[in-house]
Design an enzyme around this catalytic site. Structure first.
Site, PDB file in Angstrom:
ATOM      1  CB  CYS A   1       7.591  -5.675  -6.894  1.00 38.17           C
ATOM      2  SG  CYS A   1       8.267  -7.256  -7.444  1.00 38.17           S
TER       3      CYS A   1
ATOM      4  CD  GLU B   1       6.042 -15.738  -3.982  1.00 37.93           C
ATOM      5  OE1 GLU B   1       6.563 -14.996  -4.834  1.00 37.93           O
ATOM      6  OE2 GLU B   1       4.828 -15.987  -3.933  1.00 37.93           O
TER       7      GLU B   1
ATOM      8  CB  THR C   1      -4.301  -5.876  -1.168  1.00 39.69           C
ATOM      9  OG1 THR C   1      -4.783  -4.806  -1.977  1.00 39.69           O
ATOM     10  CG2 THR C   1      -5.225  -7.053  -1.319  1.00 39.69           C
TER      11      THR C   1
ATOM     12  CG  ASN D   1       3.744  -6.273 -11.433  1.00 39.45           C
ATOM     13  OD1 ASN D   1       3.037  -7.160 -10.972  1.00 39.45           O
ATOM     14  ND2 ASN D   1       4.993  -6.111 -11.076  1.00 39.45           N
TER      15      ASN D   1
ATOM     16  N   GLY E   1       0.955  -8.475  -4.255  1.00 36.41           N
ATOM     17  CA  GLY E   1       0.206  -7.275  -4.607  1.00 36.41           C
ATOM     18  C   GLY E   1       0.610  -6.139  -3.696  1.00 36.41           C
ATOM     19  CB  SER E   2      -0.970  -2.921  -3.009  1.00 38.07           C
ATOM     20  OG  SER E   2      -2.224  -3.331  -2.522  1.00 38.07           O
TER      21      SER E   2
ATOM     22  CD  GLU F   1       7.236 -12.415  -1.865  1.00 36.56           C
ATOM     23  OE1 GLU F   1       7.875 -11.352  -1.969  1.00 36.56           O
ATOM     24  OE2 GLU F   1       7.672 -13.413  -1.264  1.00 36.56           O
TER      25      GLU F   1
HETATM   26  P1  NAD Z   1      -3.466  -5.104  -5.494  1.00 38.92           P
HETATM   27  O1  NAD Z   1      -3.128  -5.363  -4.077  1.00 38.92           O
HETATM   28  O2  NAD Z   1      -4.443  -4.049  -5.809  1.00 38.92           O
HETATM   29  O3  NAD Z   1      -4.072  -6.428  -6.168  1.00 38.92           O
HETATM   30  C1  NAD Z   1      -3.345  -7.643  -6.210  1.00 38.92           C
HETATM   31  C2  NAD Z   1      -4.328  -8.793  -6.309  1.00 38.92           C
HETATM   32  O4  NAD Z   1      -5.086  -8.841  -5.111  1.00 38.92           O
HETATM   33  C3  NAD Z   1      -5.345  -8.662  -7.441  1.00 38.92           C
HETATM   34  O5  NAD Z   1      -5.608  -9.947  -7.965  1.00 38.92           O
HETATM   35  C4  NAD Z   1      -6.564  -8.124  -6.720  1.00 38.92           C
HETATM   36  O6  NAD Z   1      -7.777  -8.416  -7.363  1.00 38.92           O
HETATM   37  C5  NAD Z   1      -6.468  -8.862  -5.408  1.00 38.92           C
HETATM   38  N1  NAD Z   1      -7.179  -8.228  -4.293  1.00 38.92           N
HETATM   39  C6  NAD Z   1      -7.565  -6.930  -4.147  1.00 38.92           C
HETATM   40  N2  NAD Z   1      -8.191  -6.754  -2.974  1.00 38.92           N
HETATM   41  C7  NAD Z   1      -8.173  -7.961  -2.358  1.00 38.92           C
HETATM   42  C8  NAD Z   1      -8.637  -8.424  -1.104  1.00 38.92           C
HETATM   43  N3  NAD Z   1      -9.252  -7.618  -0.241  1.00 38.92           N
HETATM   44  N4  NAD Z   1      -8.435  -9.717  -0.784  1.00 38.92           N
HETATM   45  C9  NAD Z   1      -7.797 -10.546  -1.614  1.00 38.92           C
HETATM   46  N5  NAD Z   1      -7.327 -10.176  -2.835  1.00 38.92           N
HETATM   47  C10 NAD Z   1      -7.524  -8.894  -3.187  1.00 38.92           C
HETATM   48  O7  NAD Z   1      -2.095  -4.904  -6.234  1.00 38.92           O
HETATM   49  P2  NAD Z   1      -1.865  -4.506  -7.770  1.00 38.92           P
HETATM   50  O8  NAD Z   1      -2.216  -3.067  -7.908  1.00 38.92           O
HETATM   51  O9  NAD Z   1      -2.528  -5.522  -8.628  1.00 38.92           O
HETATM   52  O10 NAD Z   1      -0.288  -4.724  -7.924  1.00 38.92           O
HETATM   53  C11 NAD Z   1       0.659  -3.744  -7.698  1.00 38.92           C
HETATM   54  C12 NAD Z   1       1.318  -3.969  -6.353  1.00 38.92           C
HETATM   55  O11 NAD Z   1       1.879  -5.264  -6.293  1.00 38.92           O
HETATM   56  C13 NAD Z   1       2.471  -3.011  -6.109  1.00 38.92           C
HETATM   57  O12 NAD Z   1       2.396  -2.549  -4.784  1.00 38.92           O
HETATM   58  C14 NAD Z   1       3.697  -3.888  -6.290  1.00 38.92           C
HETATM   59  O13 NAD Z   1       4.842  -3.460  -5.596  1.00 38.92           O
HETATM   60  C15 NAD Z   1       3.203  -5.194  -5.781  1.00 38.92           C
HETATM   61  N6  NAD Z   1       4.009  -6.291  -6.283  1.00 38.92           N
HETATM   62  C16 NAD Z   1       4.835  -6.947  -5.425  1.00 38.92           C
HETATM   63  C17 NAD Z   1       5.642  -7.980  -5.883  1.00 38.92           C
HETATM   64  C18 NAD Z   1       6.571  -8.731  -4.956  1.00 38.92           C
HETATM   65  O14 NAD Z   1       7.035  -9.808  -5.340  1.00 38.92           O
HETATM   66  N7  NAD Z   1       6.879  -8.233  -3.771  1.00 38.92           N
HETATM   67  C19 NAD Z   1       5.585  -8.338  -7.226  1.00 38.92           C
HETATM   68  C20 NAD Z   1       4.734  -7.651  -8.066  1.00 38.92           C
HETATM   69  C21 NAD Z   1       3.940  -6.631  -7.586  1.00 38.92           C
END
Ligand code: NAD
Length: 488
Positions: free
Chosen positions: A285, A464, A232, A152, A228-229, A250
């Site tokens: 996020c 962080e 994950t 994002n 990320g999500s 995060e």
């Molecule tokens: P995602 O979890 O699908 O992917 C994030 C990253 O993790 C990518 O680089 C992906 O390739 C990697 N990944 C996927 N599966 C993995 C695994 N099994 N092991 C290790 N790495 C793996 O998330 P997304 O769809 O890229 O991002 C959107 C999400 O991120 C939303 O839920 C959003 O709220 C969250 N987000 C959180 C913050 C925060 O600071 N809290 C900031 C930005 C986004």
């Protein structure tokens, strides 16, 4: 259109993936492929981890001012190519070019500069004991660490991790999102010019599902920093927790903006409230996807709010007046459309938006959705509980302070909240009771990089920012030196 083939950065060299496979990288505004990134495998991860471990002792021993100077140079190089970075970020992610130019890339530069300065100012503690015995704390680099970032805010969040990791003397294996790998690749191309020794920063591209488990569980990795999500994050924790590996998570959010009837909502404040829902197509996020409004002002606020939302423009990210660009991928576009359908099925009323947008021209096949506001749904609906991560906000009336707090906290997440009130006591009172890691009062997404950043509950683990990040990326060791009693 020419298609750029990206490479991994391993041991200071651009490397094709060992098995030779690549993933298509799409431009969300057009729906067309414009690049290919490595579909790396475990063997590529092994190479990157080996390179990071080879480089670790020398980098840990590199004086702080030298590390800082390299990070400053890295930032300067990005600044020198700001327009190219902004154009690439917009193309790769679908966000308005103006946002990439004014937020994403400057913030990436700021991340590098902030931690370059921070590491030269950091100090650790000493705890003297009676009788002259002295404890002092050493904060030593961990070694090779994994930094995994989402799509994002691609370069913004990539640098938010690698900058403190490198500043604190660690070497890095970074994995950007396969959905938006372009600017991380561009950054990697500048690493040598910035003066980073070979192997200090390694970048491995590919599907998280293919290489993520191998990376986070790798015996050569000392810590994992992930954004990320929640899904994950949970799967990463299941691997790293039994290994007792330092892990920072995060994760997702379902943030609330709360508007009290004592708040003076002028146009500037209203704009911020609108932005808190729809900036970056709602794909931040920190975006508020639930807008809680005190019932006594609900109707008047609603009318002004909807007018502003209806005035937002959706379309080509390259146009200067575009407020919302394209959603990041076909899959995510489908997910957000499904969420709007769910809201309708749950009995929600679409107060504005709710439809896909087809801007025509070069964007005819792009993934655009109107800014959407939904009313009439209870706190227990899927729409009000699950993260949508798109341009969708629900409007929810509340009666009083207790009701507002209960509604805001009625989710499994706990990242951020934005609170609007001109009553100072109420601001303090409500802020302390919100189950989130961050509260903004009469503002939103105002960031000071020294502050702790992160969420509670299913929004994550750890913080962080500032010294929190430097602490995460170092190991504290207490050294206790006893005072010899003087010889009789
Ligand atoms: P995602 O979890 O699908 O992917 C994030 C990253 O993790 C990518 O680089 C992906 O390739 C990697 N990944 C996927 N599966 C993995 C695994 N099994 N092991 C290790 N790495 C793996 O998330 P997304 O769809 O890229 O991002 C959107 C999400 O991120 C939303 O839920 C959003 O709220 C969250 N987000 C959180 C913050 C925060 O600071 N809290 C900031 C930005 C986004």
């Amino acid at each position: 259109m020419s298609i750029t083939t990206l490479a991994n950065l391993i041991g200071g060299h651009a490397r094709a993936p060992r098995e030779g496979a690549h993933l298509d990288v799409f431009e969300p505004a057009t729906g067309l492929v414009f690049a290919r990134c490595p579909a790396s495998t475990a063997a590529d991860v092994d190479d990157a981890v080996a390179a990071a471990n080879n480089a670790a002792p020398a980098w840990a021993a590199t004086p702080l001012d030298v590390r800082a100077a390299i990070l400053h140079r890295f930032a300067d190089l990005v600044e020198g190519e700001l327009e190219s970075f902004a154009a690439a970020e917009s193309k790769d992610n679908g966000k308005p070019l103006s946002l990439a130019r004014n937020l994403d890339i400057p913030r990436a530069m700021a991340n590098l500069r902030f931690f370059a300065a921070a590491i030269t100012q950091w100090s650790s503690e000493a705890h003297p004991m009676p009788g002259g015995t002295l404890n002092y704390t050493l904060r030593q680099p961990l070694g090779a660490v994994a930094c995994i970032s989402p799509w994002n805010l691609p370069l913004y969040l990539f640098t938010w991790k690698i900058a403190p990791a490198l500043a604190a003397g660690n070497t890095v294996v970074a994995k950007p999102s396969e959905v938006t790998p372009f600017t991380a690749w561009m950054l990697g191309e500048l690493a040598a010019k910035a003066g980073l020794p070979d192997g200090v920063l390694n970048i491995v591209h590919g599907h998280g599902a293919d290489i993520g488990d191998h990376l986070v569980g790798h015996p050569g990795i000392k810590a994992v920093s992930f954004t990320g999500s929640t899904r994950t994050g949970r799967s990463i924790a299941a691997i790293t927790a039994p290994l007792f590996r330092k892990t920072s998570l995060e994760l997702g959010g379902k943030n609330a903006t709360i508007v009290f009837d004592d708040a003076r909502i002028d146009d500037a404040r209203l704009d911020t409230i609108v932005r808190s829902g729809f900036a970056n197509q709602g794909e931040i996020c920190l975006c508020s996807s639930r807008l809680l409004v005190q019932r006594s002002i609900y109707d008047s606020f609603r009318q002004r709010y909807l007018e502003r939302v209806r005035a937002l423009t959706v379309g080509d990210p390259l146009h200067g007046d575009t407020d919302l660009g394209a959603l990041v991928s076909a899959a995510h576009y489908g997910k957000v459309n499904d969420a709007i359908a769910t809201a309708r099925a749950e009995g929600g009323t679409v107060a504005c938006g709710g439809n896909a947008v087809h801007p025509g021209g070069r964007c005819a096949q792009g993934w655009f959705i109107e800014p959407t506001v939904i009313e009439g749904l209870g706190a227990d609906t899927a729409t009000n509980r699950q993260e949508i991560f798109g341009p969708v906000v629900t409007l929810i009336p509340f009666e009083d302070e207790a009701d507002a707090i209960a509604l805001a906290n009625a989710v499994d997440y706990g990242l951020a909240a934005s609170l609007w009130t001109d009553d100072l006591s109420r601001a303090h009172r409500v802020s302390t009771q919100l189950a989130t890691g961050i509260v903004w009062v009469n503002c939103w997404m105002l960031r000071d990089l020294r502050t702790p950043f992160g969420g509670v509950r299913q929004s994550g683990l750890g913080r962080e920012g500032g010294v929190e990040a430097l602490r995460f990326f170092s190991e504290a060791k207490n050294i206790c030196i006893a005072m010899e009693s003087p010889q009789a």
